[in-house]
Write an enzyme that holds these catalytic residues in place. Sequence first.
Site, PDB file in Angstrom:
ATOM      1  N   GLN A  52       0.829  -1.207   0.000  1.00  0.00           N
ATOM      2  CA  GLN A  52       0.000   0.000   0.000  1.00  0.00           C
ATOM      3  C   GLN A  52       0.866   1.261   0.000  1.00  0.00           C
ATOM      4  OE1 GLN A  52      -0.293  -2.575   2.156  1.00  0.00           O
ATOM      5  NE2 GLN A  52      -2.426  -2.913   2.777  1.00  0.00           N
TER       6      GLN A  52
ATOM      7  N   GLN B 158       0.121  -0.298  -5.852  1.00  0.00           N
ATOM      8  CA  GLN B 158      -1.031  -0.680  -5.040  1.00  0.00           C
ATOM      9  C   GLN B 158      -1.600   0.556  -4.340  1.00  0.00           C
ATOM     10  OE1 GLN B 158      -0.407  -4.062  -2.497  1.00  0.00           O
ATOM     11  NE2 GLN B 158      -2.292  -3.726  -1.335  1.00  0.00           N
ATOM     12  N   ASP B 159      -2.935   0.715  -4.426  1.00  0.00           N
ATOM     13  CA  ASP B 159      -3.648   1.798  -3.719  1.00  0.00           C
ATOM     14  C   ASP B 159      -3.255   3.190  -4.204  1.00  0.00           C
ATOM     15  OD1 ASP B 159      -4.718  -0.279  -2.326  1.00  0.00           O
ATOM     16  OD2 ASP B 159      -4.034   0.352  -0.352  1.00  0.00           O
TER      17      ASP B 159
ATOM     18  N   ASP C  87      -5.905  -2.846  -6.521  1.00  0.00           N
ATOM     19  CA  ASP C  87      -6.872  -1.976  -5.821  1.00  0.00           C
ATOM     20  C   ASP C  87      -6.515  -0.501  -6.013  1.00  0.00           C
ATOM     21  OD1 ASP C  87      -7.766  -4.438  -4.877  1.00  0.00           O
ATOM     22  OD2 ASP C  87      -6.811  -4.212  -2.917  1.00  0.00           O
TER      23      ASP C  87
ATOM     24  N   ARG D  74     -12.653  -6.006  -7.019  1.00  0.00           N
ATOM     25  CA  ARG D  74     -13.028  -6.994  -6.011  1.00  0.00           C
ATOM     26  C   ARG D  74     -13.695  -6.268  -4.836  1.00  0.00           C
ATOM     27  NH1 ARG D  74      -7.549  -8.885  -2.798  1.00  0.00           N
ATOM     28  NH2 ARG D  74      -6.490  -6.866  -2.692  1.00  0.00           N
TER      29      ARG D  74
END
Length: 558
Positions: A352, A374-375, A396, A464
């Site tokens: 993250q 990520q993120d 994500d 997701r």
Amino acid sequence: MASSTKQELEMVQMAQTMVLQAKNWAQSSSLEDSSLFGGGHQGGLSHTDNAMGDSSLFLDRHHRRGGSHHGGGRHGSLSYNNSKDESTLLFVHGHRHGGLSNNNINYNYINSVYSVNNNKHSKNYYKMKMAMIDCAKLYDQAEPGLDRLVERDGKYSHDDALAWLSGAITSHRTCLDGLKEKGVRQELHPISQNLTTLLHEALAFHAKKQRFQRRSKVGAQGRPKGKPFVGRLMSWKPATSRADIVVARDGSGNHQTINKAVDALDKIKNRGESRVIVYVKAGVYDEIVEIPRHLINVMFVGDGIGKTVVTGRKNVVDGGTTVNSATFRVFGDGFWAKDMTFENTAGPQKHQAVALMVASDHSLFYRCSFLGYQDTLYVHSLRQFYRDCHIYGTIDFIFGNAAVVLQNCDIFVRKPMKHQNNMITAQGREDPNENTGISIHGSRIQPAPEFVDLKRSLKTFLGRPWKKHSRTIVSTTYIDGFIHPRGWINWEGNFALSTLYYAEYMNTGPGATTLGRVNWPGYHVLHHPKEVDPFMVRKFIQGESWIMKTGVPVWLEI
């Protein structure tokens, strides 16, 4: 608008009190540095020392505006006693219709006794401190919406009420997620369950109310009638327009760093609803920036994507939290940005690592790019709009619980680590009454240049379900063939598969076919404009009332 009912008002007032108490608890539990949150003048703590070296932290008797409408008196107390190896945090509170009792506290209502590691050289100390700093900021962010619900006595729209309460719930939930992320037991939070229950009850109460519709003060396309109109953001040009503050690395502006400019914003005389403009000249600005919640109606403009760049590399692996890993964070409502790049260069191995986090109502980003893995883009809460932007990431990388529309944007999937799949979205709606979700409209989903040759060997999904009622809609968007035929992937087992709402409508491209898509109860293929209309700009984020004045191009409907 009808006036708020007594029950409704009392419910929100109790939520106000509990959010304030939660903020004060987080401030004290961040281990002695209340100055990080603006000190006691914002509903902080009074701090007295005794000869034995112990300290006691007590909540101020009143809210920062006096607090008389909360019932007066103490909202509770914190006793903080130091010993050689550990401190014990004792929180005493009671129940009054789910709230806090102010008088005659009975020890039957003692919530818990908390032992936290107070060794400043331990990992646990820093984990707790960072999580609590995040919590204090998040509860501070939740306050304005609740304040407006009380102070305006029903003079707000149905959509406003749902947005503000959803935002408060998201801030509270993010605090709890952050505690869990750092290994801090949720039981350490003194009013976790009470506040959760009260906020969800208030949201359910408002969701059931009749939906009032106010007539717009603008024309059919959201623009004033009878005179020419050029939106301020769209029309602003560095060569001909004036900025209140100029940032330039070479010293040709007012300040050489963005953070100095943010500090200067505090000193500009409050001009009500007028907008303050910050022009950031071309250059790479290696700094962590935050627009605090009291700085509203701020507008940042740069010299273009890839020219004006704000960069950072904070991440969770190196000890940060998801919230404080962000290179650029926005809490002040009404924030606009144009022609800038926000990036986090930590890389996929650092997990993250947020480039931009936004918890700003009626915020808008035009011709901006967001680069990370990520993120990358944390659309945390409230109502947001992104137009003609570029978003890069792996896992994500568009996530959060805002009501957000991304329109005419380019979404680029990057190369992840070898063992990873790519998931574009992870939407965080947990309550079916929350008016939140991610709506991707008229955009393009494709591999980034470095991923083109690998796109067949690694799986990529549209999203997701991060939370139980996760909601994501992809409409009239070009989807490249590298998207897995199933389209979506589960989070864990059967979690949320029947409660989520994922939908696709009239997408194009080799990855748009829905024949092989998941057969989850919560997945939908939409066939009629009326089905997707609730997730367009006009209805989903009420954009006609606030986006049009920027002059930024926008499609109000499908």
